[in-house]
Write a protein that holds these residues in place. Structure first.
Motif, PDB file in Angstrom:
ATOM      1  N   LEU A 159       4.586 -10.742  14.655  1.00 21.55           N
ATOM      2  CA  LEU A 159       3.543  -9.723  14.637  1.00 21.55           C
ATOM      3  C   LEU A 159       3.819  -8.666  13.582  1.00 21.55           C
ATOM      4  O   LEU A 159       2.947  -8.329  12.789  1.00 21.55           O
ATOM      5  N   THR A 160       5.041  -8.162  13.551  1.00 25.94           N
ATOM      6  CA  THR A 160       5.346  -7.099  12.593  1.00 25.94           C
ATOM      7  C   THR A 160       5.380  -7.623  11.168  1.00 25.94           C
ATOM      8  O   THR A 160       5.018  -6.915  10.240  1.00 25.94           O
ATOM      9  N   THR A 161       5.791  -8.865  10.988  1.00 24.20           N
ATOM     10  CA  THR A 161       5.784  -9.456   9.653  1.00 24.20           C
ATOM     11  C   THR A 161       4.352  -9.636   9.166  1.00 24.20           C
ATOM     12  O   THR A 161       4.028  -9.311   8.031  1.00 24.20           O
ATOM     13  N   ALA A 162       3.491 -10.137  10.042  1.00 16.41           N
ATOM     14  CA  ALA A 162       2.082 -10.314   9.680  1.00 16.41           C
ATOM     15  C   ALA A 162       1.432  -8.964   9.404  1.00 16.41           C
ATOM     16  O   ALA A 162       0.665  -8.820   8.452  1.00 16.41           O
ATOM     17  N   THR A 163       1.761  -7.959  10.202  1.00 24.50           N
ATOM     18  CA  THR A 163       1.200  -6.620  10.015  1.00 24.50           C
ATOM     19  C   THR A 163       1.664  -6.032   8.696  1.00 24.50           C
ATOM     20  O   THR A 163       0.867  -5.470   7.944  1.00 24.50           O
ATOM     21  N   ALA A 164       2.950  -6.205   8.372  1.00 22.70           N
ATOM     22  CA  ALA A 164       3.482  -5.681   7.116  1.00 22.70           C
ATOM     23  C   ALA A 164       2.820  -6.364   5.928  1.00 22.70           C
ATOM     24  O   ALA A 164       2.449  -5.713   4.953  1.00 22.70           O
ATOM     25  N   SER A 165       2.647  -7.675   5.997  1.00 21.62           N
ATOM     26  CA  SER A 165       1.990  -8.408   4.911  1.00 21.62           C
ATOM     27  C   SER A 165       0.556  -7.939   4.743  1.00 21.62           C
ATOM     28  O   SER A 165       0.070  -7.772   3.629  1.00 21.62           O
ATOM     29  N   SER A 166      -0.122  -7.725   5.860  1.00 16.01           N
ATOM     30  CA  SER A 166      -1.503  -7.258   5.819  1.00 16.01           C
ATOM     31  C   SER A 166      -1.584  -5.862   5.205  1.00 16.01           C
ATOM     32  O   SER A 166      -2.456  -5.578   4.397  1.00 16.01           O
ATOM     33  N   GLN A 167      -0.648  -4.988   5.586  1.00 12.58           N
ATOM     34  CA  GLN A 167      -0.634  -3.634   5.036  1.00 12.58           C
ATOM     35  C   GLN A 167      -0.356  -3.662   3.541  1.00 12.58           C
ATOM     36  O   GLN A 167      -0.957  -2.916   2.772  1.00 12.58           O
ATOM     37  N   GLN A 168       0.565  -4.544   3.105  1.00 14.64           N
ATOM     38  CA  GLN A 168       0.859  -4.647   1.683  1.00 14.64           C
ATOM     39  C   GLN A 168      -0.357  -5.151   0.927  1.00 14.64           C
ATOM     40  O   GLN A 168      -0.667  -4.665  -0.152  1.00 14.64           O
ATOM     41  N   ALA A 169      -1.048  -6.122   1.498  1.00 11.11           N
ATOM     42  CA  ALA A 169      -2.236  -6.665   0.837  1.00 11.11           C
ATOM     43  C   ALA A 169      -3.321  -5.601   0.718  1.00 11.11           C
ATOM     44  O   ALA A 169      -4.010  -5.518  -0.295  1.00 11.11           O
ATOM     45  N   GLN A 170      -3.475  -4.769   1.760  1.00 10.36           N
ATOM     46  CA  GLN A 170      -4.480  -3.716   1.722  1.00 10.36           C
ATOM     47  C   GLN A 170      -4.066  -2.610   0.763  1.00 10.36           C
ATOM     48  O   GLN A 170      -4.900  -2.009   0.105  1.00 10.36           O
ATOM     49  N   ALA A 171      -2.769  -2.331   0.671  1.00 12.32           N
ATOM     50  CA  ALA A 171      -2.290  -1.251  -0.187  1.00 12.32           C
ATOM     51  C   ALA A 171      -2.282  -1.660  -1.650  1.00 12.32           C
ATOM     52  O   ALA A 171      -2.356  -0.816  -2.526  1.00 12.32           O
ATOM     53  N   ALA A 172      -2.196  -2.947  -1.928  1.00 11.21           N
ATOM     54  CA  ALA A 172      -2.068  -3.415  -3.308  1.00 11.21           C
ATOM     55  C   ALA A 172      -3.156  -2.875  -4.233  1.00 11.21           C
ATOM     56  O   ALA A 172      -2.833  -2.336  -5.296  1.00 11.21           O
ATOM     57  N   PRO A 173      -4.442  -2.981  -3.890  1.00  9.41           N
ATOM     58  CA  PRO A 173      -5.464  -2.442  -4.806  1.00  9.41           C
ATOM     59  C   PRO A 173      -5.316  -0.940  -5.032  1.00  9.41           C
ATOM     60  O   PRO A 173      -5.515  -0.464  -6.151  1.00  9.41           O
ATOM     61  N   GLN A 174      -4.932  -0.216  -3.999  1.00 13.33           N
ATOM     62  CA  GLN A 174      -4.757   1.228  -4.141  1.00 13.33           C
ATOM     63  C   GLN A 174      -3.564   1.529  -5.049  1.00 13.33           C
ATOM     64  O   GLN A 174      -3.642   2.392  -5.921  1.00 13.33           O
ATOM     65  N   VAL A 175      -2.468   0.799  -4.870  1.00 11.06           N
ATOM     66  CA  VAL A 175      -1.281   0.998  -5.706  1.00 11.06           C
ATOM     67  C   VAL A 175      -1.600   0.653  -7.153  1.00 11.06           C
ATOM     68  O   VAL A 175      -1.237   1.394  -8.070  1.00 11.06           O
ATOM     69  N   ILE A 176      -2.297  -0.441  -7.365  1.00  7.14           N
ATOM     70  CA  ILE A 176      -2.673  -0.840  -8.726  1.00  7.14           C
ATOM     71  C   ILE A 176      -3.541   0.236  -9.372  1.00  7.14           C
ATOM     72  O   ILE A 176      -3.335   0.607 -10.529  1.00  7.14           O
ATOM     73  N   SER A 177      -4.481   0.763  -8.614  1.00  7.34           N
ATOM     74  CA  SER A 177      -5.354   1.818  -9.127  1.00  7.34           C
ATOM     75  C   SER A 177      -4.551   3.069  -9.494  1.00  7.34           C
ATOM     76  O   SER A 177      -4.762   3.661 -10.561  1.00  7.34           O
ATOM     77  N   GLN A 178      -3.619   3.463  -8.620  1.00 11.12           N
ATOM     78  CA  GLN A 178      -2.795   4.642  -8.901  1.00 11.12           C
ATOM     79  C   GLN A 178      -1.916   4.417 -10.127  1.00 11.12           C
ATOM     80  O   GLN A 178      -1.779   5.308 -10.969  1.00 11.12           O
ATOM     81  N   ARG A 179      -1.346   3.225 -10.229  1.00 14.73           N
ATOM     82  CA  ARG A 179      -0.499   2.922 -11.388  1.00 14.73           C
ATOM     83  C   ARG A 179      -1.321   2.916 -12.675  1.00 14.73           C
ATOM     84  O   ARG A 179      -0.871   3.394 -13.712  1.00 14.73           O
ATOM     85  N   ARG A 180      -2.531   2.357 -12.603  1.00 14.95           N
ATOM     86  CA  ARG A 180      -3.379   2.314 -13.794  1.00 14.95           C
ATOM     87  C   ARG A 180      -3.742   3.737 -14.230  1.00 14.95           C
ATOM     88  O   ARG A 180      -3.683   4.069 -15.418  1.00 14.95           O
ATOM     89  N   GLN A 181      -4.108   4.595 -13.289  1.00 14.81           N
ATOM     90  CA  GLN A 181      -4.459   5.973 -13.622  1.00 14.81           C
ATOM     91  C   GLN A 181      -3.279   6.701 -14.257  1.00 14.81           C
ATOM     92  O   GLN A 181      -3.431   7.407 -15.259  1.00 14.81           O
TER      93      GLN A 181
END
Length: 113
Positions: A44-66
Motif C-alpha cells: 500500500l505505501t509503495t503504491a501510494t508513494a509511486s502514485s504521489q511521485q507520478a502526480q508530483a512529476a509534472p509539478q516538479v518539471i514545471s518548477q524546474r523549467r521555470q
C-alpha cells in the motif's frame, strides 16, 4: 534464499488477547496474519508513494523549467550567450535525468573547458 528476523513489539494486553482470539477463530496463526498485514502495508505505501511521485512529476518539471528559464534569462540579460551544451544539461535536469548538484558540477566542468 529467505532470511528471517525476529521482531518484538509491545501492545496492550487486551488488544493482544483479542487479536489472538480472532486469529484462532479464523484458524490462522497470529504470526502469519501479522506477516500478511506487513506485506499489505508495504504494498500500500509503495503504491501510494509511486502514485504521489507520478502526480508530483509534472509539478516538479514545471518548477524546474521555470527556474532554468529564469537563470538563462538572467545570463542573457547580462549580455552573455548560453552555450548549447549548457542548455542540454539544463534540459536533462528539467526532465529529472540528473539532480541539481550534478547539474551544477557539470556546468562548472563546462565553464573550466
Amino acid at each position: 534464499m529467505s532470511k528471517e528476523a525476529t521482531m518484538t513489539i509491545r501492545v496492550d494486553t487486551d488488544l493482544r488477547s483479542s487479536f489472538v482470539a480472532a486469529t484462532k477463530r479464523n484458524d490462522r496463526p497470529a504470526s502469519q496474519v501479522l506477516r500478511d498485514f506487513m506485506r499489505s502495508y508495504v504494498e500500500l505505501t509503495t503504491a501510494t508513494a509511486s502514485s504521489q511521485q507520478a502526480q508530483a512529476a509534472p509539478q516538479v518539471i514545471s518548477q524546474r523549467r521555470q527556474a532554468s528559464e529564469a537563470a538563462i534569462a538572467s545570463v542573457q540579460l547580462e549580455g552573455f550567450d548560453v552555450p548549447a551544451d549548457t542548455l542540454a544539461e539544463s534540459e536533462r535536469f528539467i526532465k529529472g535525468d540528473i539532480e541539481f548538484s550534478e547539474l551544477i558540477a557539470r556546468l562548472y566542468e563546462q565553464a573550466g573547458q
